[in-house]
Design a protein around this motif. Structure first.
Motif, short mmCIF file in Angstrom:
data_model
loop_
_atom_site.label_atom_id
_atom_site.label_comp_id
_atom_site.label_asym_id
_atom_site.label_seq_id
_atom_site.Cartn_x
_atom_site.Cartn_y
_atom_site.Cartn_z
N TYR A 1 3.63 -8.69 16.96
CA TYR A 1 2.87 -7.83 15.61
C TYR A 1 3.70 -6.79 15.29
N CYS A 2 3.63 -6.44 13.89
CA CYS A 2 3.98 -5.12 13.65
C CYS A 2 2.71 -4.21 13.26
N ALA A 3 3.18 -2.93 13.36
CA ALA A 3 2.15 -1.87 13.38
C ALA A 3 2.60 -0.66 12.71
N ALA A 4 1.83 0.08 12.10
CA ALA A 4 2.34 1.24 11.49
C ALA A 4 1.58 2.52 11.50
N VAL A 5 1.86 3.65 11.56
CA VAL A 5 1.02 4.82 11.38
C VAL A 5 1.74 6.02 10.59
N SER A 6 1.15 6.85 10.16
CA SER A 6 1.56 8.02 9.46
C SER A 6 1.57 9.16 10.45
N LYS B 1 3.69 12.95 11.36
CA LYS B 1 4.95 13.82 11.13
C LYS B 1 5.54 13.89 12.41
N SER B 2 4.98 13.97 13.54
CA SER B 2 5.77 14.33 14.95
C SER B 2 4.99 13.58 16.19
N PHE B 3 5.65 13.15 16.90
CA PHE B 3 5.13 12.38 18.27
C PHE B 3 6.23 12.40 19.07
N THR B 4 5.93 11.99 20.48
CA THR B 4 6.87 11.92 21.62
C THR B 4 7.41 10.65 21.71
N THR B 5 8.38 10.31 22.29
CA THR B 5 8.72 8.99 22.55
C THR B 5 7.92 8.15 23.29
N ALA B 6 7.04 8.72 24.24
CA ALA B 6 6.01 7.87 24.71
C ALA B 6 4.97 7.56 23.81
N GLN B 7 4.64 8.67 22.93
CA GLN B 7 3.51 8.26 22.15
C GLN B 7 3.98 7.09 21.13
N VAL B 8 5.11 7.03 20.94
CA VAL B 8 5.48 5.98 19.75
C VAL B 8 5.48 4.68 20.49
N MET B 9 5.52 4.63 21.73
CA MET B 9 5.48 3.44 22.31
C MET B 9 4.06 2.85 22.99
N ALA B 10 3.21 3.56 22.50
CA ALA B 10 1.67 3.46 22.84
C ALA B 10 0.94 2.47 21.71
N PRO B 11 0.38 1.51 21.71
CA PRO B 11 -0.17 0.73 20.69
C PRO B 11 -1.60 1.64 20.05
N ASN B 12 -2.06 2.38 20.98
CA ASN B 12 -3.11 3.03 20.44
C ASN B 12 -2.69 4.43 19.35
N LEU B 13 -1.46 4.45 19.20
CA LEU B 13 -0.97 5.54 18.26
C LEU B 13 -1.00 4.97 16.93
N TYR B 14 -0.91 3.47 16.63
CA TYR B 14 -0.80 2.75 15.58
C TYR B 14 -2.40 2.71 14.70
N GLY C 1 0.89 -1.19 -0.06
CA GLY C 1 0.05 0.09 0.09
C GLY C 1 0.82 1.36 -0.13
N LEU C 2 0.40 2.46 0.13
CA LEU C 2 0.98 3.67 0.23
C LEU C 2 2.01 3.81 1.34
N ILE C 3 3.34 4.09 1.13
CA ILE C 3 4.12 4.21 2.39
C ILE C 3 4.54 5.67 2.14
N PHE C 4 4.73 6.40 3.05
CA PHE C 4 4.92 7.71 3.23
C PHE C 4 6.06 7.92 4.00
N SER C 5 6.97 9.10 3.72
CA SER C 5 8.08 9.45 4.56
C SER C 5 7.80 9.61 5.92
N SER C 6 6.57 9.88 6.24
CA SER C 6 6.30 10.18 7.81
C SER C 6 5.80 8.83 8.58
N ASP C 7 5.88 7.57 7.86
CA ASP C 7 5.49 6.52 8.56
C ASP C 7 6.47 5.96 9.56
N VAL C 8 5.64 5.49 10.61
CA VAL C 8 6.69 4.93 11.59
C VAL C 8 5.95 3.26 11.72
N VAL C 9 7.04 2.62 11.60
CA VAL C 9 6.51 1.01 12.10
C VAL C 9 7.34 0.63 13.11
#
Length: 127
Positions: free
Chosen positions: A94-99, A101-114, A25-33
């Motif tokens: 599991y792997c997960a992804a989200v688009s 552009k900005s996030f905190t370290t705490a946010q990237v560790m949270a399942p609900n970000l994805y 699917g579409l992969i953007f530069s702002s994606d985080v996996v």
């Protein structure tokens, strides 16, 4: 975005596995996996994350040194190298992804970000 995780299996304690997360699917530069795991009766646990571009990586403290996240943009694949595996690493991974552009370290560790999740791959570590 569709994600497919594979590479799990049965391994003895002290062994290694490399998990792969294939993204379509579409992969953007702002994606985080990110990689997460969930053992029966436990909450989903963050392991590591990587931005689709750049060099930023994020790790849960207990996994630093044992787990390494990397990516191959040409293959649209993110890897999780796991070394010195322990029986307590047994879980569905599991792997997960989200688009984002900005996030905190705490946010990237949270399942609900994805927003997008793969189907999971089972890792079983025998003692």
């Amino acid at each position: 975005v569709q994600l497919q995780a594979f590479g799990g299996g049965l391994v003895q304690a002290g062994g290694s596995l490399r998990l792969s997360c294939s993204a379509s699917g579409l992969i953007f530069s702002s994606d985080v996996v990110g990689w997460f795991r969930q053992a029966p009766g436990k909450e989903r646990e963050f392991l590591a994350a990587i931005k689709w571009t750049g060099t930023n990586t994020y790790y849960a403290d207990p996994e630093k040194g044992r787990f390494t996240i990397s990516r191959d943009n040409a293959k649209n694949t993110v890897y999780l190298q796991m070394n010195n595996l322990k029986p307590e690493d047994t879980a569905m991974y599991y792997c997960a992804a989200v688009s984002r552009k900005s996030f905190t370290t705490a946010q990237v560790m949270a399942p609900n970000l994805y927003d997008y999740w793969g189907q999971g791959t089972q890792v079983t570590v025998s003692s």
